[in-house]
Design an enzyme around this catalytic site. Structure first.
Site, short mmCIF file in Angstrom:
data_model
loop_
_atom_site.label_atom_id
_atom_site.label_comp_id
_atom_site.label_asym_id
_atom_site.label_seq_id
_atom_site.Cartn_x
_atom_site.Cartn_y
_atom_site.Cartn_z
N SER A 100 -2.79 1.54 2.86
CA SER A 100 -2.78 2.42 1.79
C SER A 100 -4.24 2.19 0.99
CB SER A 100 -1.60 2.45 0.49
OG SER A 100 -0.49 2.95 1.23
N GLU B 65 2.42 3.89 8.87
CA GLU B 65 1.24 3.64 7.87
C GLU B 65 0.87 2.08 8.10
OE1 GLU B 65 2.65 3.61 3.72
OE2 GLU B 65 1.34 2.09 3.38
N ARG C 12 6.92 -9.66 -0.62
CA ARG C 12 7.51 -8.54 -0.98
C ARG C 12 9.09 -8.78 -1.04
NH1 ARG C 12 4.11 -3.30 -0.56
NH2 ARG C 12 2.16 -4.42 -1.21
N ARG D 185 1.49 -5.32 10.84
CA ARG D 185 1.77 -4.01 11.33
C ARG D 185 0.46 -3.67 12.15
NH1 ARG D 185 3.83 0.25 6.56
NH2 ARG D 185 5.50 -1.33 6.06
#
Ligand code: ATP
Ligand code: MG
Length: 453
Positions: A367, A364, A215, A415
């Site tokens: 997703s 988060e 990313r 994460r």
């Protein structure tokens, strides 16, 4: 190494002679004696060089941390008063008969047991990864991947390898690294395996992958990397997004049980605790409900905002921890404008999608959503988002020729590891983190202190 006994197996050789291949962790001199903590991949043991083995003692006196050695030794039971019950192998000791140096080591440029500044940690990554702390982090990370695989295979998912080189318009998103391919054509590094896992639902129904994704986000936060590991899954024949949430919840419960069995030592070393998991379903609220709760409890009025801010995610998680006995919270129904084109709208909640995020300990981590499986609806959605369906013709074949109703998730491994172990920065959960300022030492701003490397 021929005839090698692993440190974890020394107990089976009490009063016998063994050959150990190990690295010196620590050397302590006591008068004429030299004590060594030796480590191999299975554990640590104390060894002692005594004056009656003069040659071995002379070599032992030369050793420093990180020296690689082969040691011939006798395994002795420690006398009762010397037993250290709280330490692994605290009841035995190796009496060194001879030592061979297999590799010498320079003096470490940092103190192994003190907290390191994050840049120092990454500048010396080949060495800092040898510390107990780092080894614990990546042992837990490996168990997470293991549990992910094991759980999904048990649920009938097939594993696949997603391509990392993609065309120039992966999802129509902007945050891609582009590079020169052949014949002056540009290509991109994949930001997710999304389109491929959907195509594969048409082949295998249920698929998952674990792989590196890229990313080009210009973020400098404690939760963003430029190269990350995504644990993706996609499943067919669902009724709606809630089936996908149930799969994710099952996975997280399985992960808890798995880590409890495999990683208690690492959690203790990191002073981390296993996630709080409720007995009933994970707390679930729509984005709107979450915003209303935040407004009611804190006074901050963000009702109608298209997304949660990082501080909202933190607040919701601490609320769930305190009042709902859960470190996990699902937030559903994000607006169409905020979700990718393949996300299905919820006809019962205008402007909102059958989407969700899973928040864990303040961020988060996942997703997911139900996807559009109808070809014409998908094309229409692309157009409404300003994307050119012609550029997606390869992907659209899967829909033109029929694909089951399906949905899936993307989970960030680093994460999850970060939050599982209470690490301050996601970069600590990446072996070799890449961010705007670093590819190993390539972009490191301050390389002055590493110029001797
Ligand atoms: P965020 O809004 O937090 O930047 P995102 O919504 O852009 O994340 P998704 O595209 O939903 O991320 O990716 C799925 C998961 O992958 C995220 O929930 C997160 O766990 C992980 N992830 C995404 N981008 C990054 C990143 N740059 N660094 C680390 N993990 C990431
Ligand atoms: Mg997301």
């Amino acid at each position: 190494m021929k005839g090698r006994t692993l440190i974890a197996e020394l107990h089976e050789s009490i009063d016998k002679e063994v050959t150990v291949g190990a690295v010196v962790d620590v050397r302590r001199d006591h008068g004429k004696l030299v004590f060594l903590d030796l480590r191999d991949r299975t554990g640590v043991v104390q060894a002692v060089a005594l004056p009656n083995h003069a040659e071995a003692l002379a070599v032992a006196q030369e050793l420093r941390p990180e020296y690689v050695v082969r040691v011939e030794a006798k395994v002795n039971k420690r006398p009762e008063r010397m037993v250290k019950a709280d330490q692994p192998n605290g009841d035995i000791e190796l009496e060194i008969l001879s030592v061979t140096i297999l590799a010498r080591a320079s003096e470490l440029p940092f103190d192994k047991d003190t907290a390191l500044n994050i840049d120092t940690n990454f500048d010396y990554r080949p060495l800092t990864l040898r510390r107990d702390r780092e080894r614990a982090i990546f042992a837990v990370q490996a168990e997470i991947v293991h549990a992910y695989r094991e759980y999904l295979r048990g649920e009938g998912f097939s594993e696949f390898q997603a391509p990392k080189i993609v065309g120039d318009d992966a999802e129509g998103g902007a945050e891609v690294f582009r590079f020169e391919y052949f014949n002056d054509r540009m290509a991109s590094l994949a930001t997710s395996p999304q389109l491929y896992k959907q195509i594969l639902v048409g082949v295998y129904e249920r698929v998952f992958s674990t792989g590196t994704m890229f990313r080009a986000e210009r973020h400098s936060t404690s939760r963003h990397l430029n190269e990350l590991t995504m644990l993706d899954l996609e499943m067919g024949f669902i009724d709606d997004h809630r089936d996908v949430m149930a799969a994710m919840e099952g996975l997280m419960r399985y992960l808890n049980t798995h880590l409890q069995k495999t990683s208690a030592r690492e959690f203790a070393l990191m002073e981390a605790t296993l996630p709080l998991v409720p007995e009933g379903q994970f707390p679930t609220m729509t984005l709107k409900e979450a915003q209303e709760l935040i407004k009611k409890e804190t006074g901050a009025d963000k009702v109608g905002a298209p997304d949660l801010d990082p501080e909202d995610e933190r607040w919701l998680c601490s609320y769930a921890n305190e009042h709902l006995q859960s470190d996990y919270v699902f937030v559903t129904h994000y607006p169409t404008s905020k979700r990718p084109f393949y996300t299905m709208d919820d006809p019962e909640v205008p402007g909102m999608t059958k989407s969700f995020d899973l928040l864990f300990r303040g961020v988060e981590i996942v997703s997911g959503s139900q996807r559009i499986h109808d070809h014409d609806a998908l094309v229409q959605k692309m157009e409404s988002k300003g994307l050119d369906p012609a550029k997606f013709s390869f992907y659209l074949q899967a829909f033109k020729y029929g694909i089951p109703p399906h949905g899936g998730t993307g989970l960030g491994l680093e994460r999850l590891t970060q939050k599982m172990l209470g690490l301050e920065n996601v970069k600590e959960a990446s072996l070799f983190p890449r961010d705007m300022n670093r590819i190993d030492l390539l972009l490191a701003k301050d390389t002055a202190h590493t110029s001797d490397l």
